[in-house]
Design a protein around this motif. Structure first.
Motif, PDB file in Angstrom:
ATOM      1  N   TYR A   1       0.801  -1.224   0.000  1.00 27.94           N
ATOM      2  CA  TYR A   1       0.000   0.000   0.000  1.00 27.94           C
ATOM      3  C   TYR A   1       0.836   1.278   0.000  1.00 27.94           C
ATOM      4  O   TYR A   1       0.281   2.367  -0.009  1.00 27.94           O
TER       5      TYR A   1
ATOM      6  N   ASP B   1      -1.488  -0.159  -5.108  1.00 28.29           N
ATOM      7  CA  ASP B   1      -1.113  -1.223  -4.187  1.00 28.29           C
ATOM      8  C   ASP B   1      -0.164  -2.125  -4.976  1.00 28.29           C
ATOM      9  O   ASP B   1      -0.608  -2.868  -5.847  1.00 28.29           O
TER      10      ASP B   1
ATOM     11  N   ASN C   1      -4.729  -1.997  -7.717  1.00 33.47           N
ATOM     12  CA  ASN C   1      -6.025  -1.378  -7.507  1.00 33.47           C
ATOM     13  C   ASN C   1      -6.608  -0.768  -8.783  1.00 33.47           C
ATOM     14  O   ASN C   1      -7.746  -1.054  -9.139  1.00 33.47           O
TER      15      ASN C   1
ATOM     16  N   TRP D   1      -1.682   6.842  -6.539  1.00 30.46           N
ATOM     17  CA  TRP D   1      -1.458   5.797  -5.534  1.00 30.46           C
ATOM     18  C   TRP D   1      -1.807   4.460  -6.165  1.00 30.46           C
ATOM     19  O   TRP D   1      -2.654   4.392  -7.069  1.00 30.46           O
TER      20      TRP D   1
END
Ligand code: RUQ
Ligand code: CUA
Length: 651
Positions: A58, A108, A132, A106
């Motif tokens: 993450y 994962d 993701n 962002w």
């Protein structure tokens, strides 16, 4: 780590018991040989013998460690904005994070894999997946920078990724969540039979590594969890573990554990490649981003792609088979010889091993046990090579050494179990601290493992380190595996949540490591190739500052004639041609991060001045004895002022 959500309470209880038994204070630590310290000690100025690339989960990024010391050398930003370097903040790197959903800063990041030639690590690139918002990235092992990111359409929870074939022909991405293809508005409970699981094959250009999504196989709506390439004799095949072959769409922790066996899907990608080359497959409209960073312009560009070739497995007979595998397999690992495919039924105590030769014979002899959506299911007994009666609980992942041994992690019983590939006999077991997920042996996913160290990456840290609030960084343990028995050497904290990792000998990377960018090769659109070309140009409300830096000066260092409402682009070229001398840039009130500019590079930082005044900027990297003098001022006047644009060139 999601795999253990099923009957969480029961298993958690169980794992607590195991953790209790493994209390390090009582057993392993006390028994640590005093020589263990020497084995991981790297004296000041000395170097580690291996590089390890740990996924950050993450954190969205990749971290670089030395082995055996466990020292962290670097965090390489991939899917997450990274203020330390300005990745994802600078104008040049923002396009790298573009997707069909817009700017997604962002992800994962789970499974790194190093490029290979003839099944051996070649140290050119490392590939990683974004889980993701499905993406695959290619990171240069010369610059340690992200060079390319491709989005994967028709996919979701891009988890059985990013593994490469043994000559890096393809990097493979499989969907964990099946979804409607194409995406559309439909009732969720019509999942079964209607959702699809896309397995994507992305080619890698041998010279520059450029990625291209060649084809997607639209498999039945199972969850494709992990995958590994065939190698040596099984080169040309790819293996994917599946769960939820029940195709449940709710209460999966119960509903997806109904079948005693799920499948490992065997895919003959060479056959499909040929089928597509001969015009097979269906062109389907799609929308996905392809982002490329150019080392000469120091700039990333994002292009939207509009089409993908899809393949229906029933259209290519002989290219798809299902191998029944007990208990919702997670890890799917292939040994260095390419003969054995290991399925880790995560609800099981045993490990199931399939044989490639037996699989080929079963295909030949049509030893089928029905079919699923037109894909033949091979008879379990006809493909199974053996079972490892491990005595552990909750097997997840397996890596290999060069002596014919395998090492499997057990999440629930918190241990690594060493066993013989062929006799299936358990040879050794060592506790981990605690609840180990993945493990890594450098080259352990190739034809040629380097059997010196094993790194176990754990999910739960608890009492290993001084508490740092409710959250602790995950723990890793390094074991010496050169002898018959594994020897625990050292604990070290990791960053984010490492899932998989990839490692290789330092001598593979050291010679190709890039030390500077050559200024005379800088093709950036806004380069300032010598300080006397530094200037400021206005174009309406846009102001472009062409700035150069060298210890310890910005040119220009005074700028006047900027107004509230302007958008100021600082294009900063670092004129250093020395290794490890970046300059930084930041200015007061900026709604972004600083940038770090490497020697010979140009990077752009944007500032929208909102207040009248005289505002300083400065270098953020302590670059010389006069670093504190590396500063300047920008005079900002009211929007309606008529102060002339001017700047200082210094001496
Ligand atoms: S993987 S351990 Cu098992 Cu993506 Cu995390
Ligand atoms: Cu340049 Cu500090």
């Amino acid at each position: 780590m999601k795999k253990v959500k099923y009957s969480m309470l029961g298993l958690l209880g169980l794992s607590m018991i195991f953790i209790g038994c493994n209390d390090p204070g009582k057993s392993s630590n006390g028994a640590l040989a005093s020589s263990a310290a020497e084995k991981v000690y790297i004296a000041p100025g000395q170097r580690d013998s291996y590089y390890a690339f740990l996924s950050g989960g993450y954190s969205g990024n990749l971290t670089v460690y030395g082995l055996p010391s466990g020292r962290m050398f670097k965090e390489i930003p991939v899917f997450s904005q990274f203020p330390t370097s300005g990745y994802g903040y600078s104008e040049e790197t923002k396009p790298m994070l573009n997707t069909s959903f817009g700017f997604v800063p962002w992800d994962d990041l789970h499974h790194p894999d190093i490029s290979q030639t003839n099944g051996e690590l070649d140290g050119r690139w490392i590939f990683v997946n974004g889980n993701n918002t499905p993406r695959i990235a290619r990171v240069s092992l010369s610059t340690f920078e992200t060079e390319e990111i491709i989005e994967i359409p028709n996919s979701a929870g891009n988890h059985s990724s990013s593994f490469i074939t043994e000559n890096t022909e393809y990097v493979v991405a499989g969907t964990r969540f099946s979804v409607p293809v194409p995406q559309r508005d439909m009732p969720i409970n019509e999942y079964k039979g209607n959702f699809k699981g896309a397995l994507s094959f992305i080619s890698v250009a041998p010279d520059n590594g450029r990625l291209n999504l060649e084809f997607q196989i639209l498999m039945p709506g199972f969850n494709y969890d992990l995958s590994r390439p065939g190698r040596a004799k099984s080169h040309g095949w790819f293996f994917f573990s599946t769960y939820n072959t029940e195709e449940a769409n709710s209460l999966l922790e119960v509903m997806a554990s109904q079948n005693d066996k799920d499948f490992i899907a065997a895919v003959n990608w060479m056959k499909i490649e040929e089928y597509v080359k001969n015009g097979g497959g269906t062109k389907m409209p799609a929308n996905y981003a392809h982002n490329v960073y150019d080392e000469e312009t120091h700039t990333g560009t994002s292009t939207m792609k509009k089409e993908v070739i899809t393949v229906d497995p029933t259209d290519v007979p002989g290219a798809f088979y299902l191998l029944p595998t007990p208990k919702s397999p997670h890890g799917c690992d292939v040994d260095p010889s390419g003969q054995y495919i290991i399925g880790s039924g995560k609800l099981s105590a045993d490990i199931t091993v399939h044989s490639f030769d037996k699989m080929m014979a079963a295909i030949e002899g049509k030893k089928f046990d029905g079919e699923a959506y037109g894909i033949p299911i091979l008879k379990f007994e006809e493909v199974m090579a053996g079972t490892v009666k491990s005595g552990g609980l909750g097997p997840l992942h397996t890596e290999f050494d060069d002596k014919g041994n395998a090492y499997t992690t057990f999440f629930i019983s918190s241990e690594v179990v060493k066993w013989n590939v062929g006799t299936w006999e358990v040879l050794d077991r060592k506790p981990t601290y605690y609840s180990v997920g993945h493990l890594m042996i450098p080259g352990g996913n190739s034809r040629k493992p380097f059997s010196k160290y094993l790194v176990a990456m754990n999910k739960i840290t608890k009492d290993r380190y001084l508490p740092t609030g409710p959250e602790m960084e995950h723990s890793a343990q390094i074991y010496d595996i050169s002898g018959d028995k594994m020897e625990l050497l050292y604990d070290f904290p990791t960053h984010g949540e490492p899932h998989y990792a990839a490692g290789c000998p330092a001598e593979l990377l050291e010679p190709r490591s890039k030390k500077i960018y050559r200024l005379d090769e800088n093709k950036h659109k806004y380069v300032t190739s010598s300080p006397d070309q530094a200037r400021v140009e206005r174009n309406g409300n846009e102001v472009h500052v062409y700035m150069s830096t060298i210890r310890s000066h910005f040119t220009p260092d005074n700028i006047e004639g900027i107004k509230v409402g302007d958008k100021v682009y600082f294009h900063i070229t670092n004129h250093e041609q020395d290794f490890d001398v970046p300059h930084g840039f930041s200015i007061i009130g900026q709604n972004t991060s600083e940038i770090l500019v490497m020697p010979g590079q140009t990077k752009t930082s944007v500032w929208e001045p909102k207040q009248v005044g005289v505002w300083p900027f400065y270098c953020t990297d302590f670059c010389s004895a006069l670093h504190q003098e590396m500063q300047g001022y920008v005079r900002v006047s009211p929007a309606n002022a008529n102060v002339e644009l001017s700047w200082s060139l210094g001496e």
